[in-house]
Enzyme design. Structure first.
Site, short mmCIF file in Angstrom:
data_model
loop_
_atom_site.label_atom_id
_atom_site.label_comp_id
_atom_site.label_asym_id
_atom_site.label_seq_id
_atom_site.Cartn_x
_atom_site.Cartn_y
_atom_site.Cartn_z
N ARG A 261 11.55 100.22 10.58
CA ARG A 261 12.91 99.71 10.37
C ARG A 261 13.52 100.50 9.23
NH1 ARG A 261 13.82 96.15 6.44
NH2 ARG A 261 11.92 94.90 6.54
N HIS B 206 16.21 94.38 6.60
CA HIS B 206 15.66 93.42 7.59
C HIS B 206 16.81 92.73 8.31
CE1 HIS B 206 13.57 90.10 9.44
NE2 HIS B 206 14.37 89.28 8.80
N TYR C 193 11.09 95.69 -2.27
CA TYR C 193 9.69 95.62 -1.84
C TYR C 193 9.13 96.90 -1.21
CZ TYR C 193 12.04 94.31 2.57
OH TYR C 193 12.85 94.29 3.68
C1 LIG Z 1 9.23 80.58 13.12
C2 LIG Z 1 9.98 81.41 12.12
N1 LIG Z 1 9.46 81.59 10.89
C3 LIG Z 1 10.13 82.34 9.98
C4 LIG Z 1 11.33 82.92 10.30
C5 LIG Z 1 12.06 83.81 9.29
N2 LIG Z 1 11.91 85.19 9.74
C6 LIG Z 1 12.86 85.82 10.43
S1 LIG Z 1 12.43 87.35 10.87
C7 LIG Z 1 10.94 87.23 10.10
C8 LIG Z 1 9.99 88.38 10.08
C9 LIG Z 1 9.68 88.85 11.44
O1 LIG Z 1 8.92 90.03 11.33
P1 LIG Z 1 8.52 90.86 12.61
O2 LIG Z 1 7.94 89.95 13.63
O3 LIG Z 1 7.70 91.99 12.15
O4 LIG Z 1 9.91 91.36 13.20
P2 LIG Z 1 10.97 92.34 12.51
O5 LIG Z 1 11.90 91.46 11.71
O6 LIG Z 1 10.24 93.30 11.64
O7 LIG Z 1 11.67 92.99 13.64
C10 LIG Z 1 10.80 85.98 9.52
C11 LIG Z 1 9.62 85.53 8.77
C12 LIG Z 1 11.85 82.68 11.59
N3 LIG Z 1 12.99 83.22 12.01
N4 LIG Z 1 11.15 81.94 12.49
#
Ligand SMILES: Cc1ncc(C[n+]2csc(CCOP(=O)(O)OP(=O)(O)O)c2C)c(N)n1
Ligand SMILES: [Mg+2]
Length: 381
Positions: A258, A262, A271
């Site tokens: 990415r 985020h 970070y």
């Molecule tokens: C069940 C849940 N827990 C926490 C969140 C907050 N949250 C949104 S995106 C994210 C990280 C997701 O990381 P990844 O699966 O690697 O996807 P990326 O954002 O890197 O595309 C989190 C913890 C959420 N949306 N849903």
């Protein structure tokens, strides 16, 4: 009793066809028609330019929180390209390019990120689920779709997206387990962009790869250079064809990054190092495909300008749409609204009435706070 070896040691393949230096492995080069190559590159450019525009729109208060895809265009286009319109595509929240390819109008994506219900509604004929914000919940849904297709004997493959962080969720493991047990026609595309907000991959898992998690559930997993359109395309075609032949699910781990924030509510400089970002910028998927097309004499002039015009038209249509009713946040969750929400709705109605006494009535919705901000914006685009 001697200890016996039940399983041989497993191996995970890594696939790269067109690397970041532009070196092409012609023996592995997938057969993609010139027209499709042009369409794919254009879709990647659209994904990138819309991404940049959406970040600006958020900064100007014209849409809400948005999750940019910058850097992940090849992982998305190489995979979604392997689907037929009659197959299902199940996104998480970072698949703008894949969604555009599947026919989501730009203005609908803008509506979604402006918090509007209409942005979460696929067209009736579209075999896509809407954006899913809760991490990993889309995975069991996708397996359910694949199970239904298998049960009904439909010639359908389901492709579902998730991130590296999602692989730590229970929903991921439940979905993988059912996919393996039921042998469903599903393809899991894990976009391993190295981060789950501020959590790096090494804190996410102690496995050497995410691909190998599929093996525990009894089906193949492979890792590909997710910034290599050709590698993602070759792996995805293989997985989709396997599923279509009734040979069950596959997991494809796309190694990507990415490049941006985020979401627009994040500051990644807190970070991760600039050095890390620069290193991945050198592996950007777009210049790689551009150089590949150039060599094949397939590069069209003026793509960026045409794409920008398309985006500008969509932004205009989006902003000309009727303003949202803030009270809609109480709709569509419960068939019968529970008393505490009823009370909150009444309170908000009252507050809105106090804020804008002449505009409140049920028939004439109020401006959202976001639209209010836009009116005071000094920015031109
Ligand atoms: C069940 C849940 N827990 C926490 C969140 C907050 N949250 C949104 S995106 C994210 C990280 C997701 O990381 P990844 O699966 O690697 O996807 P990326 O954002 O890197 O595309 C989190 C913890 C959420 N949306 N849903
Ligand atoms: Mg991630």
């Amino acid at each position: 009793m001697p200890r016996t070896l039940l399983e041989p040691r497993f191996q995970i393949e890594y696939l790269s066809i067109l690397d970041s230096e532009g070196t092409l492995d012609t023996a592995l080069e997938p057969d993609i028609s010139p027209d499709d190559l042009r369409r794919l590159y254009r879709a990647m450019v659209l994904g990138r330019r819309l991404d940049e525009r959406m970040v600006r729109l958020q900064r100007q208060g014209r849409i809400g929180t948005f999750a940019p895809i910058k850097g992940q265009e090849a992982a998305q286009m190489g995979s979604v390209f392997a689907l037929r319109p009659s197959d299902w595509m199940v996104p998480s929240f970072r698949e703008t390019a894949a969604m555009l390819w599947r026919g989501w109008p730009i203005e609908k994506l803008l509506l979604f990120f402006a918090g509007r219900l209409e942005g979460a509604q696929p067209a009736p004929e579209q075999r896509d689920l809407p954006i899913t914000i809760p991490v990993a919940t889309q995975l069991p849904h996708a397996v359910g779709l694949a199970y239904a297709a298998q049960y009904r004997g439909d010639d359908v493959v389901v492709m579902v997206y998730c991130g590296d962080g999602a692989t730590s969720e229970g929903d991921f493991h439940e979905a993988m387990n059912f996919a393996g047990v039921w042998h469903v026609p599903a393809v899991f595309v894990v976009q391993n962009n190295q981060w789950a907000i501020s959590v790096p991959l090494k804190k996410q898992t102690h496995s050497a790869t995410l691909a190998q998690k599929a093996l525990a559930y009894g089906f193949p997993g492979m890792q590909v250079d997710g910034n290599d359109l050709l590698a993602v395309c070759a792996a995805s075609r293989e997985a989709v064809e396997r599923a279509r032949r009734g040979e069950g699910p596959t997991l494809i781990e796309c190694m990507t990054y990415r490049l941006g924030v985020h979401t627009t509510a994040d500051d990644p400089t807190r970070y991760r190092s600039d050095e890390e970002v620069r290193a991945w910028e050198r592996k950007d998927p777009l210049p790689r495909v551009r150089a590949y097309l150039e060599k094949k004499n397939l590069l069209e002039a003026g793509i960026e300008e045409r794409v920008d015009e398309e985006i500008a038209g969509a932004v205009e249509r989006f902003e000309a749409m009727a303003e949202a009713d803030p009270l809609a946040i109480f709709d569509h969750v419960y068939a019968e609204r529970p008393p505490h929400l009823e009370a909150q709705r009444a309170e908000l109605t009252e507050r809105l009435r106090a804020d804008a006494p002449r505009r409140v009535d049920e028939e004439r919705p109020l401006p959202t706070p976001m639209r209010g901000q836009r009116k005071t914006s000094r920015w031109a685009n």
